[in-house]
Design an enzyme around this catalytic site. Structure first.
Site, PDB file in Angstrom:
ATOM      1  N   LYS A  68      -8.481  -2.252 -14.134  1.00 38.22           N
ATOM      2  CA  LYS A  68      -7.586  -1.895 -13.038  1.00 38.22           C
ATOM      3  C   LYS A  68      -7.943  -0.444 -12.717  1.00 38.22           C
ATOM      4  CE  LYS A  68      -2.711  -1.081 -11.925  1.00 38.22           C
ATOM      5  NZ  LYS A  68      -1.355  -1.090 -12.464  1.00 38.22           N
ATOM      6  N   TRP A  69      -8.636  -0.236 -11.602  1.00 40.50           N
ATOM      7  CA  TRP A  69      -9.169   1.084 -11.223  1.00 40.50           C
ATOM      8  C   TRP A  69      -8.153   1.752 -10.307  1.00 40.50           C
ATOM      9  CZ3 TRP A  69     -14.796   2.715 -11.216  1.00 40.50           C
ATOM     10  CH2 TRP A  69     -14.976   3.940 -10.594  1.00 40.50           C
ATOM     11  N   ASP A  70      -7.492   2.749 -10.851  1.00 39.90           N
ATOM     12  CA  ASP A  70      -6.410   3.398 -10.110  1.00 39.90           C
ATOM     13  C   ASP A  70      -6.903   4.697  -9.488  1.00 39.90           C
ATOM     14  OD1 ASP A  70      -3.836   3.799  -9.182  1.00 39.90           O
ATOM     15  OD2 ASP A  70      -2.890   3.506 -11.135  1.00 39.90           O
ATOM     16  N   MET A  71      -6.174   5.192  -8.494  1.00 31.15           N
ATOM     17  CA  MET A  71      -6.518   6.460  -7.808  1.00 31.15           C
ATOM     18  C   MET A  71      -5.206   6.990  -7.267  1.00 31.15           C
ATOM     19  SD  MET A  71      -7.279   8.513  -5.276  1.00 31.15           S
ATOM     20  CE  MET A  71      -8.532   9.557  -4.659  1.00 31.15           C
ATOM     21  N   ASN A  72      -4.605   7.919  -8.021  1.00 27.33           N
ATOM     22  CA  ASN A  72      -3.195   8.193  -7.784  1.00 27.33           C
ATOM     23  C   ASN A  72      -2.843   9.450  -7.013  1.00 27.33           C
ATOM     24  OD1 ASN A  72      -1.595   6.050  -8.711  1.00 27.33           O
ATOM     25  ND2 ASN A  72      -2.173   6.520 -10.811  1.00 27.33           N
ATOM     26  N   ASP A  78       3.300  -0.487  -5.746  1.00 29.92           N
ATOM     27  CA  ASP A  78       4.020  -0.293  -7.009  1.00 29.92           C
ATOM     28  C   ASP A  78       5.408  -0.904  -6.938  1.00 29.92           C
ATOM     29  OD1 ASP A  78       2.035   0.954  -8.363  1.00 29.92           O
ATOM     30  OD2 ASP A  78       2.736   2.980  -7.973  1.00 29.92           O
ATOM     31  N   TRP A 132       4.376   5.043   0.168  1.00 32.05           N
ATOM     32  CA  TRP A 132       4.345   4.557  -1.203  1.00 32.05           C
ATOM     33  C   TRP A 132       5.537   3.605  -1.412  1.00 32.05           C
ATOM     34  CZ3 TRP A 132       7.923   5.076  -5.219  1.00 32.05           C
ATOM     35  CH2 TRP A 132       7.470   4.582  -6.465  1.00 32.05           C
TER      36      TRP A 132
HETATM   37  C1  GLA Z   1       0.028   3.952 -10.534  1.00 35.02           C
HETATM   38  C2  GLA Z   1      -0.191   2.462 -10.402  1.00 35.02           C
HETATM   39  C3  GLA Z   1       0.731   1.730 -11.334  1.00 35.02           C
HETATM   40  C4  GLA Z   1       0.492   2.178 -12.752  1.00 35.02           C
HETATM   41  C5  GLA Z   1       0.627   3.691 -12.860  1.00 35.02           C
HETATM   42  C6  GLA Z   1       0.200   4.179 -14.213  1.00 35.02           C
HETATM   43  O1  GLA Z   1       1.273   4.313 -10.060  1.00 35.02           O
HETATM   44  O2  GLA Z   1      -0.048   2.059  -9.073  1.00 35.02           O
HETATM   45  O3  GLA Z   1       0.555   0.336 -11.220  1.00 35.02           O
HETATM   46  O4  GLA Z   1      -0.780   1.759 -13.155  1.00 35.02           O
HETATM   47  O5  GLA Z   1      -0.152   4.360 -11.874  1.00 35.02           O
HETATM   48  O6  GLA Z   1       0.316   5.541 -14.350  1.00 35.02           O
END
Ligand code: GLA
Length: 705
Positions: A452-456, A523, A177
């Protein structure tokens, strides 16, 4: 060239030919033990010569103790006289594990072939080969035609033999990360080198591709073989260098451990493994991959990506109508074309502990819903985008309280959270329908142009209670479910564009790029760190899909102070965005930003759609430069992070120009393409005098004859 790319070149022998390469393979039957083998992969041969390579791979050890011949097989199975890395492992009823295939037929069309093999215990195996411009796409289908269930322990898309070389070196990217796609290049060790993801996503740790050369290829010269996998879930890619000397790369979905049931009548089809040969060094290999992405993968490759603004680093979770409208006004004044609201706009999501899954505007923060904000955004002449994380849920959410069974879990086991969230199981039809419902509703209600489709988070306790013995299939079905939801959304809303984000660059691959327009590479928005990340990204993926923002200085992640121009020049190497807190930028900074955005727009087609050359240096570490050529425009972005870097080259030699043509710079100075390529261009940024973080953009235009 004719449109026939799969040629029959002998008895049970075929060639997959591209403009520059050939891949020759066929069936070699040794008694009952059928092997589908690769006889050749390299520069294109004259058509009449293709048959000459058939059968021409001498055995190393005769018929003695060890026959390492499975290194040449397109799908080495676990079974019979094979001891290498298996691409297919199956367990039949009664614990029988040896797969024994015999050749049935070849189903051939102009661009595609399926070699059909059968195991008497009931498996029908299809080995598929297809030519798509310079890429040979390969995948496998396995059908259970027998009466009993079979379990597959491994089902790779295929194995690729790397022709014998004086040495073997690999190039790949690995990271973490905030440190994604760091370039690694080293001698390939004897043994098995595995890159893998066990996270359920492509992952930050490695990206599913490898390049192999003899150790002598450069950016501009030399033979390079690449294997890549078009898949966005867990995966494994193993390069085995046999002590006997041979090298093969097998790649496929899934990681070691889970196994997949195949009931009578069922078929499992793999994603594609992609092979590309280039004799023009790493640079030409990358450009061929970019061309492939543009012409055969990305859904909207020739659109110009808009300059976007994203509020994440400006507000973090502190999102509200007034603040967003204020940022939108400031962004519009800079020339921004797409305004994206990030996390914190919905449910009770005021931090990362709650509300994920409750996808309606937070009534305290957006009393009038999102209409007022997005109407304003449109009045300001910008498009509208929204952050979503559709595969996730906070336990503290209405969604989870209502559907605790929707998450990946094993009954009776812990449900470990990461970033306070759990993963929804997209293998379930009800979860997919729910997602399509609210995502589609948001697009229609607010006329959205962009997600912006996120997957955290990575998978843990990846169970699927109702699926019983079939639960491991979720490693495939989750990814396919995400693909299906994205595909449905795009079908219903043709104007919608999607950015793939996964805690930064955790989901970048040729599978997700088929249904997304941009990807977020990290990020980490620190310009210097970003240079290395972008460099690694560029080995396979094109600049047009690379979202890159200019954020604040000192950078919120690294505290590093970097001048605005340098930050811009780094972000201008892809799809430019701005992500800083504009309320704190000085009038002079805003003015400079306006000018740089205008300058970017003037050359945007060249950067986004041009042919990219990594000219020199180690990005972020030494003086470096990257170049784009598109029609008559040449753009060079040059960087020098350290004032005292000793003796950087005084000139940069450009690449990919027309040697006879004359090119003119902004000052009206004219030089021939050959001069620029052989003698080079002097760059003030590279002089030894000056401060840290100097950068520049040089634009040249080719003059008409
Ligand atoms: C992730 C994404 C970031 C942001 C945060 C929001 O970390 O990579 O760009 O969108 O989530 O919680």
């Amino acid at each position: 060239m004719s449109s026939v790319n799969i040629l029959s070149v002998g008895d049970r022998a075929w060639a997959a030919v591209t403009k520059t390469s050939a891949f020759v393979f066929g069936v070699e039957a040794a008694g009952e033990d059928t092997r589908v083998v690769q006889w050749y992969w390299g520069p294109r041969l004259p058509e009449a010569a293709l048959a000459e390579v058939v059968g021409q791979v001498p055995r190393r050890t005769g018929s003695g103790f060890h026959d390492p011949r499975d290194v040449d097989e397109l799908l080495p199975v676990e079974g019979g006289r094979r001891w290498g890395v298996p691409s297919l492992q199956a367990a039949y009823a009664g614990g029988v594990r040896s797969v024994e295939l015999s050749f049935v037929e070849a189903v051939l069309s102009d661009t595609e072939i399926e070699l059909v093999l059968r195991d008497p215990l009931g498996l029908r195996v299809g080995v598929h080969v297809k030519v798509v411009s310079e890429v040979v796409e390969r995948w496998v289908s396995v059908a259970n035609e027998g009466p009993h269930a079979v379990r597959l322990g491994r089902l790779d898309s295929g194995s690729w033999a790397i022709p014998e070389q004086a040495g073997y070196r690999y190039t790949g990217v690995a990271g973490a990360w905030a440190q994604e796609t760091q370039l690694h290049r080293a001698e390939l060790a004897v043994g098995e080198t595995t890159f893998t993801s066990r996270t359920g996503t492509t992952s930050h740790r490695a990206n599913p591709w490898i390049m192999i050369d003899a150790g002598d290829a450069t950016e501009e010269r030399g033979e390079v073989w690449t294997v890549a996998l078009a898949w966005s879930g867990s995966w494994r890619l193993t390069a085995q260098r046999r002590p006997e000397g041979d090298v093969a790369v097998t790649a496929g979905f899934g990681h070691d451990g889970p196994s997949w049931p195949l009931d009578p009548g069922e078929t499992l089809v793999t994603p594609s493994a992609l092979g590309l040969y280039s004799d023009g060094g790493f640079g030409a290999a990358s450009r061929a991959w970019h061309d492939y992405a543009r012409h055969h993968v990305l859904p909207t490759p020739f659109e110009e990506r808009p300059v976007l603004y994203n509020s994440w680093e400006a507000t973090w979770f502190d999102v509200n109508e007034e603040g967003q409208i204020d940022l939108a006004r400031r962004a519009a004044e800079l020339g921004v074309e797409l305004f994206v609201v990030d996390d914190g706009w919905f449910g009770s999501r005021t931090d990362d502990r709650r509300g994920l899954g409750d996808w309606w505007p937070n009534p305290d923060r957006f009393p009038q819903g999102l209409s007022k904000l997005f109407d304003t955004v449109r009045e300001l002449g910008m498009r509208a985008g929204l952050w979503v994380e559709p595969e996730m849920v906070n336990p503290d959410s209405d969604l989870y309280r209502e559907h605790p069974d929707w998450v990946l879990h094993y009954p009776g086991r812990r449900r470990d959270t990461l970033r306070n969230q759990l993963v929804l199981n997209y293998g379930r039809a009800d979860v997919r329908e729910w997602a399509i419902g609210w995502l589609s509703g948001l697009v229609s209600d607010y006329g959205l142009d962009y997600f912006k489709w996120d997957m955290n988070r990575s998978f843990t306790q990846a169970g699927w209670a109702e699926a019983g013995e079939r639960a491991d299939l979720l490693w495939i079905e989750h990814t396919r479910g995400v693909y299906a939801v994205m595909d449905t959304l795009r079908e219903r809303h043709p104007r919608l564009r999607i950015e793939s984000c996964s805690g930064g660059g955790g989901r970048i691959d040729f599978g997700i790029l088929r249904r997304t327009d941009e990807v977020w590479t990290s990020d980490n928005t620190d310009a210097r760190d970003r240079q290395a990340i972008q460099d690694g990204y560029s080995y396979l993926y094109p600049a047009s899909a690379m979202s890159a923002w200019v954020t604040d200085s000192p950078n919120p992640h690294t505290r590093r102070e970097v001048p605005l121009a340098y930050r811009f020049h780094v972000a201008m190497a892809g799809a430019l965005g701005v992500g800083g807190d504009l309320t704190r930028w000085s009038p002079a900074e805003l003015e400079q930003a306006r000018e740089l955005i205008a300058a970017y727009k003037a050359v945007r087609p060249a950067i986004q759609h041009g042919r990219q050359h990594r000219l020199a240096g180690t990005p972020g570490v030494t003086a470096s430069a990257v170049q784009y050529v598109h029609e008559d425009t040449v753009v060079v972005l040059a960087y020098n992070p350290f004032a005292l870097s000793k003796h950087p080259p005084r000139r940069v030699r450009l690449a990919g120009l027309d040697p006879e043509a004359v090119y003119e710079d902004a000052a009206g100075e004219r030089r021939h393409g050959q001069t620029l390529m052989s003698h080079g261009l002097a760059l003030p940024t590279w002089s030894t005098e000056g401060s840290d973080y100097r950068s520049e953009m040089v634009v040249l235009r080719r003059l008409g004859i």
